[in-house]
Design a protein around this motif. Structure first.
Motif, PDB file in Angstrom:
ATOM      1  N   MET A   1       0.841  -1.176   0.000  1.00  0.00           N
ATOM      2  CA  MET A   1       0.000   0.000   0.000  1.00  0.00           C
ATOM      3  C   MET A   1       0.891   1.246   0.000  1.00  0.00           C
ATOM      4  N   LYS A   2       0.405   2.309  -0.600  1.00  0.00           N
ATOM      5  CA  LYS A   2       1.169   3.543  -0.734  1.00  0.00           C
ATOM      6  C   LYS A   2       0.655   4.591   0.255  1.00  0.00           C
ATOM      7  N   TYR A   3       1.586   5.207   0.980  1.00  0.00           N
ATOM      8  CA  TYR A   3       1.258   6.239   1.962  1.00  0.00           C
ATOM      9  C   TYR A   3       2.014   7.509   1.612  1.00  0.00           C
ATOM     10  N   LYS A   4       1.393   8.655   1.899  1.00  0.00           N
ATOM     11  CA  LYS A   4       2.002   9.937   1.543  1.00  0.00           C
ATOM     12  C   LYS A   4       2.015  10.871   2.746  1.00  0.00           C
ATOM     13  N   THR A  52       6.900   9.563   0.390  1.00  0.00           N
ATOM     14  CA  THR A  52       6.032   8.412   0.134  1.00  0.00           C
ATOM     15  C   THR A  52       6.675   7.180   0.757  1.00  0.00           C
ATOM     16  N   ILE A  54       5.974   2.979   0.626  1.00  0.00           N
ATOM     17  CA  ILE A  54       5.221   1.878   0.034  1.00  0.00           C
ATOM     18  C   ILE A  54       5.587   0.607   0.790  1.00  0.00           C
ATOM     19  N   ASN A  56       5.321  -3.221   0.682  1.00  0.00           N
ATOM     20  CA  ASN A  56       5.055  -4.368  -0.180  1.00  0.00           C
ATOM     21  C   ASN A  56       5.081  -5.644   0.663  1.00  0.00           C
ATOM     22  N   TYR A  62      10.976   3.767   0.608  1.00  0.00           N
ATOM     23  CA  TYR A  62      10.836   5.111   1.165  1.00  0.00           C
ATOM     24  C   TYR A  62      11.419   6.099   0.167  1.00  0.00           C
ATOM     25  N   LYS A  73      15.739   7.774  -2.573  1.00  0.00           N
ATOM     26  CA  LYS A  73      14.908   6.574  -2.596  1.00  0.00           C
ATOM     27  C   LYS A  73      15.673   5.449  -1.918  1.00  0.00           C
ATOM     28  N   GLN A  75      15.123   1.374  -0.746  1.00  0.00           N
ATOM     29  CA  GLN A  75      14.342   0.148  -0.705  1.00  0.00           C
ATOM     30  C   GLN A  75      14.961  -0.751   0.357  1.00  0.00           C
TER      31      GLN A  75
END
Length: 145
Positions: A1-4, A52, A54, A56, A62, A73, A75
Motif C-alpha cells: 500500500m502507498k502512503y504519503k 512516500t 510503500i 510491499n 521510502y 529513494k 528500498q
C-alpha cells in the motif's frame, strides 16, 4: 500500500517569513542581507518536500520528492530491518522508527492514511521482523479504538 506525507507548511512558511522580517533591520551589512536571504530561501524550499512510503509483501520503499522529482529513494528488504519501534511523537501523534542494519533509520510520522501503523505491524508479523511498542504508544492505541 502507498502512503504519503508532506512537510508541515502551516509551520514552515510563517517561520520563513518571520526569519526574513527579523533580519531586515540588519540589512545594512551586505553579509547579513545575503545570509538571511539564503536562510529564508532554504526554509521556504523545505515546504515543497513530499514523502512516500510503500509497504510491499517483503520490502519497504521510502522516497523523498522535491518539486515532483525523486531526490532520495531507499528500498529496504525485510532482512535489512533490525526492528521497528512504535512511539508516541507528541500528545496524540504516533511515530514508527524503522531501524536498518546499515544506514540511517526511517522515521514514519504524519503519513496518510493512518492505517500505516497497523500495516507496519502486519508487515512485521508476516515477515518475522522484531518490533516494539512503547507504553505511551499503547495508550494512544487504546484512545483511538
Amino acid at each position: 500500500m502507498k502512503y504519503k506525507a508532506t512537510t508541515q507548511r502551516h509551520i514552515i512558511l510563517p517561520m520563513a517569513f518571520l526569519s526574513l522580517a527579523a533580519s531586515i533591520t540588519s540589512w545594512d551589512y551586505t553579509w547579513m542581507k545575503w545570509s538571511s536571504l539564503t536562510i529564508f530561501t532554504l526554509i521556504f524550499l523545505t515546504a515543497f518536500i513530499k514523502y512516500t512510503l510503500i509497504i510491499n509483501e517483503n520490502h519497504i520503499v521510502y522516497t523523498i520528492h522535491f518539486l515532483g522529482m525523486s531526490i532520495y529513494k531507499k528500498q529496504v528488504q525485510r532482512l535489512d530491518i533490525k526492528k521497528i519501534i512504535f512511539k508516541r511523537a507528541n500528545w496524540q501523534s504516533k511515530i514508527a522508527i524503522i531501524k536498518i542494519q546499515s544506514g540511517l533509520p526511517i522515521r514514519v510520522t504524519l503519513f496518510k492514511p493512518e492505517s500505516i501503523f497497523r500495516d507496519l505491524v502486519a508487515f512485521c508479523d508476516r515477515n518475522n521482523v522484531n518490533y516494539e511498542k512503547t507504553k505511551d504508544y499503547k495508550i494512544i492505541e487504546k484512545m483511538a479504538s
